[in-house]
Design an enzyme around this catalytic site. Structure first.
Site, PDB file in Angstrom:
ATOM      1  N   GLU A   1      -7.504   5.754  -0.139  1.00  0.00           N
ATOM      2  CA  GLU A   1      -7.751   4.809   0.731  1.00  0.00           C
ATOM      3  C   GLU A   1      -8.864   5.638   1.857  1.00  0.00           C
ATOM      4  O   GLU A   1      -9.503   4.783   2.412  1.00  0.00           O
ATOM      5  CB  GLU A   1      -6.510   4.335   1.453  1.00  0.00           C
ATOM      6  CG  GLU A   1      -5.765   3.343   0.736  1.00  0.00           C
ATOM      7  CD  GLU A   1      -4.155   3.308   0.797  1.00  0.00           C
ATOM      8  OE1 GLU A   1      -3.859   3.608   1.621  1.00  0.00           O
ATOM      9  OE2 GLU A   1      -3.730   2.767  -0.260  1.00  0.00           O
TER      10      GLU A   1
ATOM     11  N   ASN B   1       4.783   7.875   1.380  1.00  0.00           N
ATOM     12  CA  ASN B   1       3.547   7.589   1.974  1.00  0.00           C
ATOM     13  C   ASN B   1       3.498   6.329   2.844  1.00  0.00           C
ATOM     14  O   ASN B   1       3.646   5.280   2.371  1.00  0.00           O
ATOM     15  CB  ASN B   1       2.294   7.671   1.307  1.00  0.00           C
ATOM     16  CG  ASN B   1       1.057   7.484   1.874  1.00  0.00           C
ATOM     17  OD1 ASN B   1       1.160   7.493   3.079  1.00  0.00           O
ATOM     18  ND2 ASN B   1      -0.131   7.338   1.264  1.00  0.00           N
TER      19      ASN B   1
ATOM     20  N   GLY C   1      -0.650  -0.397  -4.855  1.00  0.00           N
ATOM     21  CA  GLY C   1      -0.340  -1.670  -4.192  1.00  0.00           C
ATOM     22  C   GLY C   1      -0.622  -2.910  -4.771  1.00  0.00           C
ATOM     23  O   GLY C   1      -0.458  -4.062  -4.366  1.00  0.00           O
TER      24      GLY C   1
ATOM     25  N   SER D   1       2.147   1.924  -7.421  1.00  0.00           N
ATOM     26  CA  SER D   1       3.099   0.724  -7.760  1.00  0.00           C
ATOM     27  C   SER D   1       4.481   1.500  -8.568  1.00  0.00           C
ATOM     28  O   SER D   1       4.979   0.718  -9.563  1.00  0.00           O
ATOM     29  CB  SER D   1       2.510  -0.102  -8.569  1.00  0.00           C
ATOM     30  OG  SER D   1       1.552  -0.975  -7.992  1.00  0.00           O
TER      31      SER D   1
ATOM     32  N   LYS E   1       1.898   4.888   5.247  1.00  0.00           N
ATOM     33  CA  LYS E   1       0.606   4.472   5.241  1.00  0.00           C
ATOM     34  C   LYS E   1       0.582   3.724   6.778  1.00  0.00           C
ATOM     35  O   LYS E   1       1.551   4.505   7.820  1.00  0.00           O
ATOM     36  CB  LYS E   1       0.318   3.321   4.325  1.00  0.00           C
ATOM     37  CG  LYS E   1       0.251   4.023   2.958  1.00  0.00           C
ATOM     38  CD  LYS E   1      -0.562   3.185   2.116  1.00  0.00           C
ATOM     39  CE  LYS E   1      -0.371   3.700   0.563  1.00  0.00           C
ATOM     40  NZ  LYS E   1      -1.165   2.864  -0.536  1.00  0.00           N
TER      41      LYS E   1
ATOM     42  N   HIS F   1      -6.458  10.892   0.136  1.00  0.00           N
ATOM     43  CA  HIS F   1      -5.974   9.677  -0.505  1.00  0.00           C
ATOM     44  C   HIS F   1      -7.057   8.855  -0.944  1.00  0.00           C
ATOM     45  O   HIS F   1      -8.327   8.459  -0.201  1.00  0.00           O
ATOM     46  CB  HIS F   1      -5.083   9.068   0.452  1.00  0.00           C
ATOM     47  CG  HIS F   1      -4.022   7.699  -0.113  1.00  0.00           C
ATOM     48  ND1 HIS F   1      -4.648   6.656  -0.332  1.00  0.00           N
ATOM     49  CD2 HIS F   1      -2.942   7.791  -0.685  1.00  0.00           C
ATOM     50  CE1 HIS F   1      -3.693   5.977  -0.645  1.00  0.00           C
ATOM     51  NE2 HIS F   1      -2.669   6.460  -1.158  1.00  0.00           N
TER      52      HIS F   1
ATOM     53  N   GLU G   1      -3.433   9.182  -8.650  1.00  0.00           N
ATOM     54  CA  GLU G   1      -3.076   7.873  -8.035  1.00  0.00           C
ATOM     55  C   GLU G   1      -3.981   6.939  -8.312  1.00  0.00           C
ATOM     56  O   GLU G   1      -5.210   6.902  -7.897  1.00  0.00           O
ATOM     57  CB  GLU G   1      -3.140   7.764  -6.618  1.00  0.00           C
ATOM     58  CG  GLU G   1      -1.897   8.543  -5.994  1.00  0.00           C
ATOM     59  CD  GLU G   1      -1.463   7.954  -4.592  1.00  0.00           C
ATOM     60  OE1 GLU G   1      -0.113   7.751  -4.408  1.00  0.00           O
ATOM     61  OE2 GLU G   1      -2.389   7.989  -3.860  1.00  0.00           O
TER      62      GLU G   1
HETATM   63  P1  13P Z   1       2.070   2.030  -3.830  1.00  0.00           P
HETATM   64  O1  13P Z   1       3.378   2.543  -4.069  1.00  0.00           O
HETATM   65  O2  13P Z   1       2.275   1.029  -2.611  1.00  0.00           O
HETATM   66  O3  13P Z   1       1.166   1.616  -4.961  1.00  0.00           O
HETATM   67  O4  13P Z   1       1.023   2.967  -3.184  1.00  0.00           O
HETATM   68  C1  13P Z   1       0.902   4.163  -3.694  1.00  0.00           C
HETATM   69  C2  13P Z   1       0.102   5.348  -3.008  1.00  0.00           C
HETATM   70  O5  13P Z   1      -1.074   4.824  -2.640  1.00  0.00           O
HETATM   71  C3  13P Z   1       0.977   6.312  -2.418  1.00  0.00           C
HETATM   72  O6  13P Z   1       0.160   7.351  -1.512  1.00  0.00           O
END
Ligand code: 13P
Length: 253
Positions: free
Chosen positions: A100, A9, A176, A216, A11, A98, A170
């Protein structure tokens, strides 16, 4: 029986040239390895790069996914992208719900359910994200939170359609942050999700549904996470932006 999936992803990252470079590197790395037949690699770039990614993907090795889709069919919804459009661009996958999008754009479980329906109507495979925030984990509410998200987002589906879903657990506190869930923490939620699915749809159906871990995930921890019995792969953020890191995860099975 279940597919192993590693999905990147991206983003809202990378310029056109950076995306091109990454895809190029990824292709040449993927050409060098022989992945198990039951493993699928998916790349989810931002919308403007979807076509470019599909051109690379045409040479096989990975499939392309979107990061979001509209809950509406078509029409006067400025800025939205429909499932029908994605289908017409021959996109295979789409991330939905997601954290976010839930946190910054107010996406509810009801909206997630509507987006899932749109994707299924147009033969796209939804990767549906669930996961608790830190306060919920600290209050010991992670099981309940995930249960509600799974039930409200997915339990309106019939047996045929639930099999088409991929779920990504997640934990928001791990996204992140460099703070990964331990294999034990991840496995117990994955097992919880699978037991919820089994109670509703039966074990046989549930055994076909891949549940990915995200948060992560890196080359250094992917192996032990993927070794857990209910973890079928990963949804990768930061580490999907570097070909070497992503490949380290892709080859972790
Ligand atoms: P990270 O791998 O950067 O922690 O993000 C995970 C994520 O949100 C994948 O959709």
């Amino acid at each position: 029986m279940r597919k192993h999936i590693v999905a990147g992803n991206w983003k809202m990252n990378l310029t056109f040239n950076e995306a091109d470079e990454l895809l190029d590197e990824l292709m040449s790395e993927l050409e060098k390895v022989e992945l198990p037949r039951d493993e699928q690699v998916v790349v989810c770039p931002p919308f403007p790069y979807i076509e470019m990614a599909s051109d690379y993907a045409n040479d096989s090795y990975f499939q392309v996914g979107a990061q979001n889709v509209s809950d509406k069919d078509k029409g006067a919804y400025t800025g939205e992208v429909s499932a029908e459009m994605l289908e017409s661009c021959e996109i295979d996958w789409c991330i939905v719900g997601h954290s976010e999008r839930r946190a910054y754009y107010g996406e509810t479980d009801e909206l997630v359910a509507a987006k899932v329906d749109q994707l299924l109507k147009h033969d796209l495979k939804p990767i549906v994200c669930v996961g608790e925030v830190l306060e919920e984990r600290e209050a010991g509410r992670q099981f309940d939170v995930v249960k509600t998200q799974v039930e409200k987002g997915l339990f309106h589906l019939d047996t045929e359609n639930i099999k088409k879903i991929v779920i990504a657990y997640e934990p928001v506190w791990a996204i992140g942050t460099g703070k990964t869930a331990t294999p034990e923490q991840a496995q117990e939620i994955h097992a919880h999700i699978r037991s919820l699915l089994a109670a509703k749809y039966g074990k046989e159906v549930t055994d076909e549904i891949s549940i990915l871990y995200g948060g992560s995930c890196k080359p250094g921890n992917a192996k032990e996470l993927f070794a857990c019995p209910d973890i079928d792969g990963g949804l990768i953020g930061g580490a999907s932006l570097k070909a070497a890191d992503f490949m380290g995860i892709v080859t972790a099975f």
